[in-house]
Write an enzyme that holds these catalytic residues in place. Structure first.
Site, short mmCIF file in Angstrom:
data_model
loop_
_atom_site.label_atom_id
_atom_site.label_comp_id
_atom_site.label_asym_id
_atom_site.label_seq_id
_atom_site.Cartn_x
_atom_site.Cartn_y
_atom_site.Cartn_z
N ARG A 1 53.35 3.70 58.87
CA ARG A 1 52.15 3.55 58.38
C ARG A 1 51.77 5.22 58.34
O ARG A 1 51.64 6.29 57.64
CB ARG A 1 51.20 3.03 57.47
CG ARG A 1 50.26 3.53 56.58
CD ARG A 1 49.10 2.52 56.45
NE ARG A 1 47.87 3.60 55.59
CZ ARG A 1 46.60 2.69 55.37
NH1 ARG A 1 46.18 2.09 56.35
NH2 ARG A 1 45.91 3.65 55.12
N HIS B 1 77.04 -34.64 46.34
CA HIS B 1 76.56 -34.88 45.27
C HIS B 1 77.36 -35.20 43.98
O HIS B 1 78.00 -33.81 43.48
CB HIS B 1 75.70 -33.47 44.77
CG HIS B 1 74.11 -33.82 46.51
ND1 HIS B 1 74.71 -33.23 47.01
CD2 HIS B 1 73.14 -34.15 46.08
CE1 HIS B 1 73.81 -33.28 48.10
NE2 HIS B 1 72.66 -33.99 46.93
N PRO C 1 70.86 -23.71 48.71
CA PRO C 1 69.47 -23.33 48.36
C PRO C 1 68.97 -23.36 47.34
O PRO C 1 69.03 -21.80 46.26
CB PRO C 1 68.94 -22.15 49.30
CG PRO C 1 69.85 -21.47 50.89
CD PRO C 1 70.75 -22.56 49.97
N HIS D 1 72.34 -39.08 42.42
CA HIS D 1 72.77 -37.78 42.67
C HIS D 1 73.20 -37.54 43.74
O HIS D 1 74.18 -36.40 43.76
CB HIS D 1 70.97 -37.37 42.43
CG HIS D 1 70.46 -35.63 42.85
ND1 HIS D 1 70.59 -35.43 44.23
CD2 HIS D 1 69.99 -34.61 41.97
CE1 HIS D 1 70.56 -34.65 44.05
NE2 HIS D 1 70.30 -33.57 42.69
N GLU E 1 59.10 -9.85 46.00
CA GLU E 1 59.61 -9.43 47.22
C GLU E 1 60.78 -10.68 47.20
O GLU E 1 62.37 -10.27 47.37
CB GLU E 1 59.21 -9.77 48.37
CG GLU E 1 58.58 -8.71 48.87
CD GLU E 1 56.36 -8.78 48.03
OE1 GLU E 1 56.44 -8.18 47.30
OE2 GLU E 1 56.62 -10.10 47.38
#
Length: 664
Positions: free
Chosen positions: A521, A33, A122, A263, A412
């Protein structure tokens, strides 16, 4: 800092060295790139030459500014900067961009290239890592003082970083924390792979950041004086700073600048020749004139005086402060912390109290918290459910930077990536909680932690169908297998309070890998009668031997170990010698020597049955099973005990499976 005297022409010439190296590297690789590095070269030059606090001769200097290229596809920008400023990155590596065995992979990887703070690629991950690094800086500065910890985190992000959902989680968290030493520079070039960004997005990014509590600025990304103006303003911001840096992608390439063709593909020999002419760059491929290289190398060493002054302050600090600071940065777990967990495990073995393993984990954290001041907790708005808050611990906020608990909110993914940033920054061992089914939300950051070898501890509670009434949307069945599939991630599923303490100790001692604790739990009985030795650190061990030569071996994890123990009693009563193996961590078991593994797995004559309230994937390979008692689909909404019975996850079902196989 004096910016009025900026020489735009000189800055442009320095920036053109980045442009030339970037387009040459991509062209040599026939892959990459070039557009982003060419467009952001001016901004990077101003940042490195006038604002970024660093010393290329000491890349690990603790009080350096952190620079993160969140738009990691533009890696040649960073590689060019590292080479030019004198890091340990030879020109030969740039010439072999994206080639096996060289330190210039397609996206920056912190474990490959000196000077790269975090692995990016990412999109949005680097931005969220930056939030964690800024949080770490603030907390450590409160703990050790600004004389030892006083630096900024700078992030270059692209349109893709800001479109990914993680960006909103990250910037909202940063705004709430008022991280005024965090600066995000947006490469606003209006181009994505498909074409103009407007094809898919019309977001007013400045308004979005402002709404999240940031101060926003704008500048011409090709005007050195304007860049210096906003960078200077950002360093004085009382909130995190967002800079709209308007650039032209592929700047200098006559036919391709400002288009998607700059790009993600090489410019080609003809366009590169034209770009050299347009930029007045009269040098061959990978050729940097001596005077320019000398100037860049001077930029790389200009932080030497600040580093030496910092070293003087560290040497002059009182012994206790210096020792604590160096201990924190070393990442070593003090013996007192492991002893605290061991003592706690022994108490749990004595009482054999029945409790949920989420509560057992909370008790283990409580036991080690004081002995390990580097431990920094948090939860994604599930604190009471995750048992992650220690009594007396206070929240880390802008008003209380010395606090040791982060309220991440229902974020999260942002939490996991911020914890990566904290771990990479150094001086902090982060842990954060959420429900295990939501590990899907944090998975991309968990994977990157494993790739980077970052010590981050994920506390995943409500680990099975045993959570009951919330039903299949919240009942994880495939998540253990999915997490175990990530290389270098250690997944712990303790069976009782003793194993919970042992698993915490094992996770803390893994200084080159993240861990995931899968916690229940529902209550489970105390099973271990002794905690003289940490057996969980072996990954799997024989919990109960057979009375006689074993005909059946039951392998189980977590709350299902208690079911295996019940089944063993029933089988023994029927004259079938049976032993039970607890397997809290498959990954640690794989590291044991062959003799130990064979001793645990037993002889070929034994019938081997695995038991876990999850799908079977991974079990047969780990232990050479003959059968598995577990889940084959999603759960159901009902009290936990009823759900277990509905899906035939009972001691009776284990006994029936063993008897049927023995008969056959």
């Amino acid at each position: 800092m004096e910016n009025a005297s900026i020489d735009g022409a000189a800055t442009r010439r320095l920036a053109n060295a980045i442009r030339a190296l970037s387009m040459d590297g991509v062209e040599a690789a026939k892959s990459g790139h070039p557009g982003m590095p060419m467009g952001m070269a001016d901004a990077a030059t101003v940042l490195y030459s006038r604002f970024l606090k660093f010393d290329a001769t000491d890349p690990s200097w603790p009080d350096r500014d952190r620079f993160i290229l969140s738009a990691g596809h533009g890696s040649m920008l960073l590689y060019s900067l590292l080479y030019l400023t004198g890091y340990n990155l030879p020109l030969e590596d740039l010439k072999h961009f994206r080639r096996l065995g060289f330190k210039t992979p397609g996206h920056p990887e912190n474990f490959v290239t000196e000077g790269v703070e975090t692995t990016t690629g990412p999109l949005g991950q680097g931005l969220a890592n930056g939030v964690g690094m800024a949080l770490a800086e603030r907390h450590l500065s409160a703990r050790f003082g600004a004389d030892l910890v006083d630096h900024r985190t700078w992030v270059i992000a692209g349109d893709g970083c800001l479109m990914e959902g993680i960006s909103h989680e990250a910037i909202a968290l940063a705004g709430r924390q008022k991280l005024n030493k965090l600066v995000v520079i947006w490469d606003n070039n209006s181009i994505s792979i498909d074409g103009p960004v407007s094809l898919s997005d019309i977001t007013d990014q400045k308004a979005r950041f402002a709404a999240c509590g940031w101060n926003t600025f704008a500048c011409d990304g090709h005007d050195a004086a304007d860049l210096a103006r906003v960078f200077e303003a950002a360093t004085k911001s009382d909130k995190p700073a967002f800079i709209d840096c308007k650039t032209i992608i592929g700047f200098g390439a006559p036919k391709k600048e400002g288009t998607r063709h700059a790009h993600g593909e090489p410019l080609g020999a003809e366009e590169i020749a034209a770009a050299r002419k347009a930029l007045d760059w009269n040098y061959g491929p990978f050729e940097i004139p001596d005077d320019l290289l000398s100037t860049w190398r001077a930029i790389g060493s200009r932080g030497g005086a600040a580093r030496k002054a910092w070293e003087g302050r560290l040497a002059g600090a009182d012994q206790a402060k210096r020792d604590a600071f160096e201990a924190a940065l070393s990442g070593e777990i003090p013996e007192a912390a492991i002893v605290a967990l061991h003592d706690h495990a022994k108490k749990m073995a004595e009482t054999k109290a029945a409790m949920a393993t989420r509560a057992s984990s909370g008790a283990a954290i409580e036991a080690v918290f004081e002995a390990l001041p580097e431990l920094l907790g948090g939860s994604a708005d599930l604190t009471p459910s995750n048992n992650t808050l220690v009594k007396g611990a206070t929240d880390l906020t802008s008003e209380n930077p010395g606090g040791r608990y982060v309220r991440y909110g229902i974020r999260e993914h942002g939490m996991a990536a911020a914890m990566n940033g904290m771990a990479l920054h150094g001086g902090i061992i982060p842990y954060g909680g959420t429900f295990m089914c939501f590990s899907d939300y944090s998975r991309p950051a968990v994977r990157l932690a494993a790739l980077m070898g970052a010590r981050v501890i994920h506390v995943f509670t409500h680990d099975s169908i045993g959570l009951g009434e919330d039903g299949p949307t919240h009942q994880p069945v495939e998540h253990l297998a999915a997490l175990r599939a990530i290389p270098n991630l250690y997944v712990f599923r303790p069976a009782d309070a003793v194993e919970a303490a042992e698993c915490w100790a094992a996770a803390l001692l893994l200084d080159d890998a993240p861990s995931a604790l899968a916690l229940s739990r529902q209550s489970t009985p105390g099973l271990r009668a002794s905690a003289d030795e940490n057996l969980s650190v072996r990954g799997a061990y024989e919990l109960l031997p057979a009375d006689g030569e074993a005909r059946v071996a039951l392998f189980a994890t977590g709350t299902e170990v208690a079911l295996a123990v019940q089944a063993r009693e029933a089988l023994q009563a029927k004259g079938i010698p049976t032993r039970v193996v607890s397997a809290p961590c498959f990954e640690l078991f794989e590291l044991q020597d062959e003799d130990y593994q064979e001793s645990v797995c037993g002889s070929d004559e034994e019938l081997k049955i695995g038991v876990e309230a999850a799908i079977a994937q991974g079990w047969f390979e780990a232990f050479g099973l003959d059968a598995f008692v577990g889940m084959t689909g999603f759960g159901a909404s009902a009290p936990g005990k009823d759900v277990y019975e509905h899906f035939n996850l009972t001691a009776d079902a284990i006994v029936e499976t063993a008897e049927a196989l023995l008969e056959s």
